[in-house]
Design a protein around this motif. Structure first.
Motif, PDB file in Angstrom:
ATOM      1  N   ARG A   8       0.842  -1.212   0.000  1.00  0.00           N
ATOM      2  CA  ARG A   8       0.000   0.000   0.000  1.00  0.00           C
ATOM      3  C   ARG A   8       0.870   1.252   0.000  1.00  0.00           C
ATOM      4  NH1 ARG A   8      -3.529  -2.686   3.961  1.00  0.00           N
ATOM      5  NH2 ARG A   8      -5.495  -3.250   2.924  1.00  0.00           N
ATOM      6  N   SER A   9       1.906   1.250   0.792  1.00  0.00           N
ATOM      7  CA  SER A   9       2.779   2.428   0.886  1.00  0.00           C
ATOM      8  C   SER A   9       3.501   2.665  -0.441  1.00  0.00           C
ATOM      9  CB  SER A   9       3.792   2.237   2.017  1.00  0.00           C
ATOM     10  OG  SER A   9       3.145   2.152   3.256  1.00  0.00           O
ATOM     11  N   PHE A  10       4.014   1.601  -1.030  1.00  0.00           N
ATOM     12  CA  PHE A  10       4.718   1.723  -2.311  1.00  0.00           C
ATOM     13  C   PHE A  10       3.810   2.316  -3.383  1.00  0.00           C
ATOM     14  CE2 PHE A  10       5.482  -0.613  -6.384  1.00  0.00           C
ATOM     15  CZ  PHE A  10       6.569   0.135  -6.803  1.00  0.00           C
ATOM     16  N   VAL A  11       2.605   1.784  -3.525  1.00  0.00           N
ATOM     17  CA  VAL A  11       1.672   2.279  -4.550  1.00  0.00           C
ATOM     18  C   VAL A  11       1.274   3.724  -4.255  1.00  0.00           C
ATOM     19  CG1 VAL A  11      -0.632   1.980  -5.546  1.00  0.00           C
ATOM     20  CG2 VAL A  11       0.815  -0.019  -5.132  1.00  0.00           C
ATOM     21  N   ALA A  12       1.074   4.050  -2.987  1.00  0.00           N
ATOM     22  CA  ALA A  12       0.713   5.427  -2.629  1.00  0.00           C
ATOM     23  C   ALA A  12       1.830   6.395  -2.972  1.00  0.00           C
ATOM     24  CB  ALA A  12       0.370   5.508  -1.142  1.00  0.00           C
ATOM     25  N   VAL A  13       3.078   5.999  -2.749  1.00  0.00           N
ATOM     26  CA  VAL A  13       4.216   6.859  -3.095  1.00  0.00           C
ATOM     27  C   VAL A  13       4.264   7.084  -4.600  1.00  0.00           C
ATOM     28  CG1 VAL A  13       6.741   6.980  -3.185  1.00  0.00           C
ATOM     29  CG2 VAL A  13       5.612   6.252  -1.085  1.00  0.00           C
ATOM     30  N   VAL A  14       4.094   6.024  -5.372  1.00  0.00           N
ATOM     31  CA  VAL A  14       4.120   6.156  -6.830  1.00  0.00           C
ATOM     32  C   VAL A  14       3.002   7.072  -7.307  1.00  0.00           C
ATOM     33  CG1 VAL A  14       3.845   4.927  -9.018  1.00  0.00           C
ATOM     34  CG2 VAL A  14       5.213   3.908  -7.182  1.00  0.00           C
ATOM     35  N   ASP A  15       1.798   6.881  -6.778  1.00  0.00           N
ATOM     36  CA  ASP A  15       0.641   7.656  -7.240  1.00  0.00           C
ATOM     37  C   ASP A  15       0.709   9.119  -6.815  1.00  0.00           C
ATOM     38  OD1 ASP A  15      -0.392   5.448  -8.470  1.00  0.00           O
ATOM     39  OD2 ASP A  15      -1.841   4.973  -6.900  1.00  0.00           O
ATOM     40  N   SER A  16       1.247   9.372  -5.626  1.00  0.00           N
ATOM     41  CA  SER A  16       1.273  10.754  -5.124  1.00  0.00           C
ATOM     42  C   SER A  16       2.568  11.480  -5.441  1.00  0.00           C
ATOM     43  CB  SER A  16       1.054  10.759  -3.602  1.00  0.00           C
ATOM     44  OG  SER A  16       2.114  10.087  -2.950  1.00  0.00           O
ATOM     45  N   GLY A  17       3.640  10.729  -5.710  1.00  0.00           N
ATOM     46  CA  GLY A  17       4.896  11.343  -6.103  1.00  0.00           C
ATOM     47  C   GLY A  17       5.834  11.700  -4.971  1.00  0.00           C
ATOM     48  N   SER A  18       5.442  11.417  -3.728  1.00  0.00           N
ATOM     49  CA  SER A  18       6.345  11.713  -2.607  1.00  0.00           C
ATOM     50  C   SER A  18       5.927  10.906  -1.388  1.00  0.00           C
ATOM     51  CB  SER A  18       6.338  13.209  -2.271  1.00  0.00           C
ATOM     52  OG  SER A  18       5.196  13.549  -1.509  1.00  0.00           O
ATOM     53  N   PHE A  19       6.873  10.721  -0.469  1.00  0.00           N
ATOM     54  CA  PHE A  19       6.582  10.014   0.769  1.00  0.00           C
ATOM     55  C   PHE A  19       5.649  10.839   1.653  1.00  0.00           C
ATOM     56  CE2 PHE A  19      10.494   7.887  -0.550  1.00  0.00           C
ATOM     57  CZ  PHE A  19      10.192   6.556  -0.292  1.00  0.00           C
ATOM     58  N   THR A  20       5.821  12.155   1.626  1.00  0.00           N
ATOM     59  CA  THR A  20       4.976  13.020   2.465  1.00  0.00           C
ATOM     60  C   THR A  20       3.517  12.946   2.032  1.00  0.00           C
ATOM     61  OG1 THR A  20       6.818  14.531   2.887  1.00  0.00           O
ATOM     62  CG2 THR A  20       4.582  15.386   3.235  1.00  0.00           C
ATOM     63  N   ARG A  21       3.266  13.100   0.709  1.00  0.00           N
ATOM     64  CA  ARG A  21       1.880  13.041   0.233  1.00  0.00           C
ATOM     65  C   ARG A  21       1.297  11.647   0.410  1.00  0.00           C
ATOM     66  NH1 ARG A  21       4.050  16.710  -3.615  1.00  0.00           N
ATOM     67  NH2 ARG A  21       4.557  15.032  -5.081  1.00  0.00           N
ATOM     68  N   ARG A  51      15.726   7.096  -5.317  1.00  0.00           N
ATOM     69  CA  ARG A  51      15.469   8.238  -4.452  1.00  0.00           C
ATOM     70  C   ARG A  51      16.603   9.251  -4.568  1.00  0.00           C
ATOM     71  NH1 ARG A  51      14.385   3.369  -2.268  1.00  0.00           N
ATOM     72  NH2 ARG A  51      12.604   3.013  -0.868  1.00  0.00           N
ATOM     73  N   THR A  52      16.220  10.506  -4.777  1.00  0.00           N
ATOM     74  CA  THR A  52      17.180  11.599  -4.666  1.00  0.00           C
ATOM     75  C   THR A  52      16.546  12.646  -3.760  1.00  0.00           C
ATOM     76  OG1 THR A  52      16.342  12.948  -6.507  1.00  0.00           O
ATOM     77  CG2 THR A  52      17.863  11.171  -7.066  1.00  0.00           C
ATOM     78  N   THR A  53      17.295  13.690  -3.448  1.00  0.00           N
ATOM     79  CA  THR A  53      16.736  14.740  -2.590  1.00  0.00           C
ATOM     80  C   THR A  53      15.632  15.516  -3.292  1.00  0.00           C
ATOM     81  OG1 THR A  53      18.482  16.244  -3.345  1.00  0.00           O
ATOM     82  CG2 THR A  53      18.874  15.030  -1.299  1.00  0.00           C
ATOM     83  N   ARG A  54      15.591  15.427  -4.629  1.00  0.00           N
ATOM     84  CA  ARG A  54      14.632  16.218  -5.380  1.00  0.00           C
ATOM     85  C   ARG A  54      13.524  15.402  -6.042  1.00  0.00           C
ATOM     86  NH1 ARG A  54      16.052  21.455  -6.521  1.00  0.00           N
ATOM     87  NH2 ARG A  54      18.149  22.095  -5.884  1.00  0.00           N
TER      88      ARG A  54
END
Length: 304
Positions: A8-21, A51-54
């Motif tokens: 769930r976390s992996f798919v959410a990161v891909v869909d939202s574009g960031s760990f925060t979102r 992963r990069t800082t940007r």
């Protein structure tokens, strides 16, 4: 960590574009999202995200894993939805694609009506005239008009329309009126690249289907653009009836070659073969089948 939390976390990161979102979407901290994804990568023995800082991007392995991850989440969601459906309540999400003109004129209204009567359902409707790969892009349903090209999909006819040959009064006054499909060879034709063959059209002539070439210099992938070009006197066009019904009634366009019918166009709902069809998809298909034909009979005016 439960592996499902990682997926769930992996798919959410891909869909939202960031760990925060992704964290906001899941209701957890971005640090916990990052922990879950890292644990999933460790379990799988692969790197899923660069992963990069940007920025974040999928690795090739992550790209392959994403489709399977979506299927796992869809299956889990379906188990929950099926339980609720057995209790008489439809829940869950549908990702649907439809052609732009058809979607703007009919599908969005039918979809609105469906979710109003099924508050547990959400529908993501994507309107595009490009070919959508249901399996690769995670779509539940595609609505298409005309010949079914991909035989691996399950097709259900939900309506039918026909293509009409039309032109503006100004074009006909300047260039003359074709009396036979062969006359189209001598005219300027505006072609729709969404058609099975943009440069030819099939008519029934003396009881036989005959393919006729359509010479012209403009080919466009939008029925509405074809319609506007025809109304402006740029040539003869072959357009689905529902796009031009109002223009014909109000005299902006004239129908041609009425004695030479073209083939009927099936409006089809297509979905992937699957062991069981989700109740929400079955209900949406039935809603479209029941309500589309009456809607086609009273087509709204196209955008001018």
């Amino acid at each position: 960590m439960d592996r499902l939390d990682g997926i769930r976390s992996f798919v959410a990161v891909v869909d939202s574009g960031s760990f925060t979102r992704a964290g906001k979407r899941l209701g957890i901290s971005n640090k916990l999202v990052s922990k879950y994804v890292a644990a999933l990568e460790a379990q799988q023995g692969i790197t899923l995200l660069n992963r990069t800082t940007r920025s974040l991007s999928l690795t090739p392995a992550g790209d392959r894993f994403l489709l399977a991850a979506r299927r796992v989440l869809a299956a889990v969601e379906e188990l929950d939805a099926q339980t609720r459906a057995d209790e008489g309540t439809l829940t869950g999400r549908l990702l649907v694609t439809a052609p732009v003109s058809f979607g703007e004129m009919f599908v969005h209204v039918l979809t609105r009506d469906f979710i109003e009567t099924n508050p547990g359902i959400s529908i993501d409707l994507r309107l595009t005239d490009r070919y959508v790969d249901l399996a690769a892009e995670g779509f539940d349903l595609a609505l298409r008009i005309g010949v079914l090209a991909d035989s691996s999909l399950i097709g259900r006819r939900i309506g039918r329309t026909e293509s009409l040959v039309v032109a503006s009064p100004a074009y006909l006054a300047a260039k003359g009126r074709p009396r036979h499909p062969d006359d189209l060879r001598e005219h300027v034709n505006i072609r729709d690249s969404n058609a099975a063959s943009a440069h030819r059209a099939t008519f029934v002539i003396e009881g036989k289907a005959v393919s006729v070439p359509l010479p012209g210099r403009i080919t466009v992938n939008s029925p509405q653009a074809v319609r506007r070009l025809a109304m402006d006197g740029n040539g003869i066009a072959i357009i689905p009836r529902f796009v031009v019904d109002r223009d014909l009634a109000e005299g902006r366009l004239e129908r041609l070659l009425e004695g030479f019918p073209g083939p009927q166009l099936d409006i089809q709902a297509l979905y992937l073969p699957q062991p069981f069809i989700p109740a929400r998809l079955t209900a949406y298909l039935e809603h479209l089948r029941k309500n589309l034909s009456p809607a086609l009979g009273k087509a709204p005016p196209p955008d001018s």
